[in-house]
Write an enzyme that holds these catalytic residues in place. Sequence first.
Site, mmCIF file in Angstrom:
data_model
loop_
_atom_site.group_PDB
_atom_site.id
_atom_site.type_symbol
_atom_site.label_atom_id
_atom_site.label_comp_id
_atom_site.label_asym_id
_atom_site.label_seq_id
_atom_site.Cartn_x
_atom_site.Cartn_y
_atom_site.Cartn_z
ATOM 1 N N CYS A 202 7.444 4.560 2.332
ATOM 2 C CA CYS A 202 6.049 3.963 2.458
ATOM 3 C C CYS A 202 5.852 4.952 1.031
ATOM 4 O O CYS A 202 6.145 6.329 1.362
ATOM 5 C CB CYS A 202 4.733 3.831 2.878
ATOM 6 S SG CYS A 202 3.437 3.697 2.254
ATOM 7 N N CYS B 201 8.916 -0.544 -8.731
ATOM 8 C CA CYS B 201 9.040 0.387 -9.885
ATOM 9 C C CYS B 201 10.357 1.120 -10.411
ATOM 10 O O CYS B 201 11.468 0.867 -11.479
ATOM 11 C CB CYS B 201 7.888 0.723 -10.033
ATOM 12 S SG CYS B 201 7.972 2.233 -9.605
#
Length: 200
Positions: free
Chosen positions: A82, A179
Amino acid sequence: MSGGVDSSVAAWLLKKQGYDVIGVTMQIWQDEEETAQQENGGCCGLSAVDDARRVAWQLEIPYYVMNFKKEFRDNVMDYFACNRYVKWESLLKRSLDIGADYIATGHYARVEQLPNGRYSLKKSATAAKDQTYALYNLTQEQLSHTLMPVGEYTKDQIRQIAEDIGLQVAHKADSQEICFIPDNDYAGFIEREAENVPGP
């Protein structure tokens, strides 16, 4: 500032509320050719920096790019973890070190201080964009130094604000991808990186 509409409007809303706002983009992309960075774009590439810098100029706020490549590699890519570790722990520490009181994001969530003094993460005004699921593990210290001004609005309202104040990113597409995996081939990424990733 990711270069997207949410973080751009967040900066404008806070400036309008009287905060002394500076724009920061976290450089998290790894070493690669400039053309690859531009192609990958999203929230990680050079095009995002260009968009964020342009918005900061329009809003007349200072703008900086902070290098977090090592933290991102160690705590996100290597562990596929995370983003709490980079976005909050690292960015908050560096921001406090340079004299900031808060970090602000374009997340659709709200931070509220309860009568007992504790901070609570609250759902955004719109269930359709609520992002509390990704922020559940923020600590009291992190929440006490975090502002999330777009959490009071719907996405359509945010886009309308951006359009009304003339931001070129008003209708920029949302970035949904991870990303550092621009081709969405998660299994391929793990196979390529397996030698560097601990555990099964």
